[in-house]
Write an enzyme that holds these catalytic residues in place. Structure first.
Site, mmCIF file in Angstrom:
data_model
loop_
_atom_site.group_PDB
_atom_site.id
_atom_site.type_symbol
_atom_site.label_atom_id
_atom_site.label_comp_id
_atom_site.label_asym_id
_atom_site.label_seq_id
_atom_site.Cartn_x
_atom_site.Cartn_y
_atom_site.Cartn_z
ATOM 1 N N ARG A 1 3.012 -9.994 10.596
ATOM 2 C CA ARG A 1 4.291 -9.264 10.691
ATOM 3 C C ARG A 1 5.438 -10.169 10.237
ATOM 4 N NH1 ARG A 1 2.392 -5.243 9.710
ATOM 5 N NH2 ARG A 1 0.551 -6.543 9.436
ATOM 6 N N LYS B 1 0.820 -1.213 0.000
ATOM 7 C CA LYS B 1 0.000 0.000 0.000
ATOM 8 C C LYS B 1 0.855 1.264 0.000
ATOM 9 C CE LYS B 1 -0.698 0.371 5.006
ATOM 10 N NZ LYS B 1 0.162 1.545 5.131
ATOM 11 N N THR B 2 2.000 1.237 0.706
ATOM 12 C CA THR B 2 2.862 2.423 0.722
ATOM 13 C C THR B 2 3.422 2.692 -0.664
ATOM 14 O OG1 THR B 2 3.448 1.974 3.029
ATOM 15 C CG2 THR B 2 4.848 3.509 1.824
ATOM 16 N N GLN C 1 -7.190 -5.125 9.653
ATOM 17 C CA GLN C 1 -6.119 -4.612 10.503
ATOM 18 C C GLN C 1 -6.575 -3.428 11.367
ATOM 19 O OE1 GLN C 1 -1.980 -4.703 8.780
ATOM 20 N NE2 GLN C 1 -3.093 -4.876 6.856
ATOM 21 N N ASP D 1 -3.911 7.281 4.191
ATOM 22 C CA ASP D 1 -3.268 6.009 4.521
ATOM 23 C C ASP D 1 -3.876 5.455 5.812
ATOM 24 O OD1 ASP D 1 -1.465 3.897 4.504
ATOM 25 O OD2 ASP D 1 0.090 5.027 5.550
ATOM 26 N N GLU D 2 -3.822 4.126 5.993
ATOM 27 C CA GLU D 2 -4.338 3.460 7.203
ATOM 28 C C GLU D 2 -5.765 3.925 7.519
ATOM 29 O OE1 GLU D 2 -2.772 1.051 8.239
ATOM 30 O OE2 GLU D 2 -0.603 1.370 8.209
#
Length: 704
Positions: free
Chosen positions: A587, A35-36, A251, A220-221
């Protein structure tokens, strides 16, 4: 970078999301799906291809680290500095707006921003002023924060009667708190968002000004936004409707901070023309890790269905260990970490240990120290570095030695007993002048003549306290700690988590003399300070969000911890706990270890534990399931002899760090030696060759 290059390194779904620049787009980006990369490439594409200026793209995320990383990546893509760009956190962006516009609300543009400590201090002052006993009225700061996140002002809360979880005392504190903030020309973090939204709602001309300024919005997020943050971006995008929101409902783990996963549904309702795109290709984890985590999260109802896949292959199976108790669990973790490190494929910095609550770190920290494995506690202090733990240890040191000036300085007015800075300065001067300890200086001041009889009486009380505690040096450490807490009133007004830390300290001190316990703590601290920079990371599952590690351990997979016991009565809370476990698992890049214990000391009580209900959702063919009766140390084996288990110590011929010579690889440094008899092995690092693990009887090593 050319437009073709920008698009060439994206997969088809990322490319589709990047090219959708007219109208709203919602990108459901699975864990590790890039996504980044999408956000930074889209920013660069808008600038190069669509000719947006950096000052016209409003880009928000949640941490300064993430914002700085975005700026760095975009600058690299564009090969130029962004100048006056708007890439930042929600709070930093709103701060910029308020510096220009806050005067319409009666504040001065030079307002100060109160951090959490300032907030607590002001609220404690208000509670005392209103005669509200703080120890019986906890969580005021977080409750006020929740109201602000929901855009509920003090006046609205007061007028709501029984609405919004109304509490008359809380209403009084909230009103006084906001009044005091305004008198001081101060804002807290929640005000930065709430007041910006209030200005946009009450002053349409100001909103229009910023709608015209920001031609495109990147979020974002998105799953972590609270209601106030959602309203901010909704208002800014409501005119031109050019907005990309990137997030993952799986998430969303910050409900306790006010985050609302339902903002994703709100977005689709408020922008009905929205295009929804899913990113399901994972670039981080192996397929076994994705299958295990995906199977767990798939049990959550109402989620947006997605199936993550990767080109990295299946990888190692996920390991699950069920152990007798938390000490064995910690030993197991330390043992496996040591073995992974000795293989030479991973450094300590590649490894993370995740847990649900901070209390769990104590056993892990002690096991790592015993193995001399360097570590760092991320997002919090190590157990023995926490204030309440250090305060109690300072008292314990004074029980042994009242002339310990460092410990006395720490607790002379902790908890507050009316011995202020001026008095402490006088004690210091007396100590220096006569070359005596602070304790002796206090005794001399108490025996002399002084006009400040009130101060003398307080000092006499302090000396009497220390003398009483000194008489307890023969008692066990837990008994002494209990006496310290009772005699000093230390626990009054402490939050629950800090009280639990004191209880955990008492538990860790069991079975030792006071002197031995203090020696152990002192040695632990010195060892920790001397550790190198390459360290295992210890952190809570919440802290791990946004990070990744080649090797991840998740400990404490038991009912009551994962999921946390406070979530048992709420389906919504259980769903969040499942998401939290999912975030922890995703993670991991290469190796994932899960573990739990049959017995664990929780909040100072030894309890029988049941395996987490989430484990039932894990497909067995992706895992190795092992139940251990004993977790063994590498250099101490448990042997069966006529039904009795006896520890047999092994004499090791090579110590870590000694130099040896091999006939083929030359001079090397021993990293470890373990085992016994014909099975003894040595691990050696040969410069220019690498790490070799050798059977000692065949190694032909020469000590040099």
């Amino acid at each position: 970078m050319s437009t073709d290059t920008l698009l060439g390194c994206l997969n088809p779904q990322q490319k589709e999301a990047l090219l959708h620049t007219e109208g709203p787009v919602l990108v459901i980006a699975g864990a590790g799906s890039g996504k980044t990369r999408l956000i930074t490439h889209k920013y660069a594409y808008l600038t190069k291809k669509k000719h947006y200026s950096p000052s016209s793209i409003f880009t928000v995320t949640f941490t300064n680290k993430a914002a700085d990383e975005m700026k760095r990546r975009v600058c690299a893509l564009l090969s130029k500095d962004l100048g006056n760009c708007w890439i930042g956190t929600f709070h930093s962006q709103c701060n910029r707006i308020l510096r220009e516009e806050i005067k319409v609300l009666g504040y001065k543009p030079e307002f100060v921003i109160y951090d959490e400590t300032d907030q607590h201090s002001l609220i404690r002052h208000i509670l005392r002023e209103l005669n509200i006993y703080e120890a019986l009225y906890k969580g005021v700061t977080s409750r006020i924060s929740a109201l602000k996140a929901s855009m509920i002002t003090p006046e609205e809360f007061l007028a709501s009667g029984d609405g919004f979880g109304f509490d008359e005392k809380l209403a009084k504190v909230y009103i006084r708190y906001q009044d005091e903030l305004k008198k001081c020309n101060a804002l807290d973090f929640d005000d930065l968002i709430m007041l910006t939204v209030k200005i946009f709602q009450d002053y349409p001309e100001i909103l229009e000004k910023y709608q015209n300024r920001f031609k495109y919005i990147l979020v974002d997020e998105f799953q972590d936004t609270n209601y106030a943050q959602y309203m901010l971006i909704k208002l800014l995008a409501s005119a031109h409707r050019n907005i990309s929101a990137v997030g993952d409902d799986d998430q969303s783990i910050y409900k306790f901070r006010g985050a609302e996963v339902k903002n994703i549904n709100r977005f689709e309702e408020d922008f009905p023309e929205v295009k929804v795109i899913k990113l399901e290709q994972n670039y981080r984890s192996t397929q076994n890790i994705l299958d295990v985590s995906g199977s767990v999260i798939s049990r959550n109802p109402t989620r947006k269905k997605k199936t993550l896949w990767t080109e990295r292959g299946r990888g190692e199976k996920v390991h699950f260990y069920w152990l007798p108790n938390e000490e064995d669990e910690a030993k197991y973790v330390a043992k496996v970490i040591r073995e992974i490190y000795l293989k030479g494929e991973h450094s300590y910095g590649d490894i993370a240990v995740l847990y649900r609550i901070n209390l769990q770190s104590r056993a892990i920290e002690e096991a790592l120290r015993r193995e001399r494995i360097p570590y760092r506690v991320v997002g919090g202090l190590g157990f023995y570095e926490r204030k309440e733990v250090k305060d109690i240890i300072a008292y314990l040191r004074l029980v042994i030695n009242p002339h310990d000036n460092v410990s006395l300085r720490r607790i002379i007015n902790t908890p507050p007993r009316g011995i202020g800075a001026a008095t402490i300065n006088k004690i210091e001067q007396e100590s220096k002048k006569k070359g005596i300890s602070l304790y002796d200086a206090i005794r001399q001041i108490c025996s002399g003549k002084s006009s400040s009889q009130g101060v003398v009486e307080r000092l006499k009380g302090f000396v009497a306290l220390l003398d009483e505690l000194s008489g307890m040096r023969k008692q066990s450490p837990p008994e002494t700690i209990r006496a310290i807490v009772e005699l000093t009133g230390y626990a009054e007004g402490l939050p629950e988590e800090r009280l639990q830390n004191i209880a955990e300290l008492m538990a860790s001190a069991e079975g030792s003399s006071l002197k031995d316990f203090l020696d152990t703590v002192s040695l632990i601290t010195r060892l920790d300070d001397a550790l190198p920079g390459d360290r295992v990371s210890l952190m809570t599952l919440h802290t791990a969000k946004g990070l990744e590690f080649p090797v991840v351990f998740i400990v404490g997979l038991e009912e009551g911890l994962i999921p946390y016991f406070k979530s048992f009565d709420s389906e919504e809370e259980l769903c969040e706990e499942r998401r939290l476990f999912y975030v922890g698992m995703t993670r991991a890049k290469d190796m994932l270890f899960l573990s739990g214990a049959r017995k664990r000391r929780v909040f100072s009580k030894l309890q029988e534990q049941e395996p987490s209900r989430f484990l039932r959702d894990i497909p067995r063919d992706c895992c190795r399931w092992i139940e251990k009766a004993i977790c063994r140390h590498t250099s101490v084996e448990k042997k069966q002899d006529n039904g009795n288990k006896k520890p047999v110590s092994v004499a090791l011929p090579y110590k870590t760090g000694c130099r040896v010579k091999h006939p083929k690889w030359g001079v090397g440094v021993v990293r470890d030696c373990y085992g016994e008899g014909d099975d003894m092995k040595v691990c050696v690092n040969f410069p220019g060759v690498g790490i070799k693990r050798l059977a000692l009887k065949f190694a032909h090593l020469e000590r040099i």
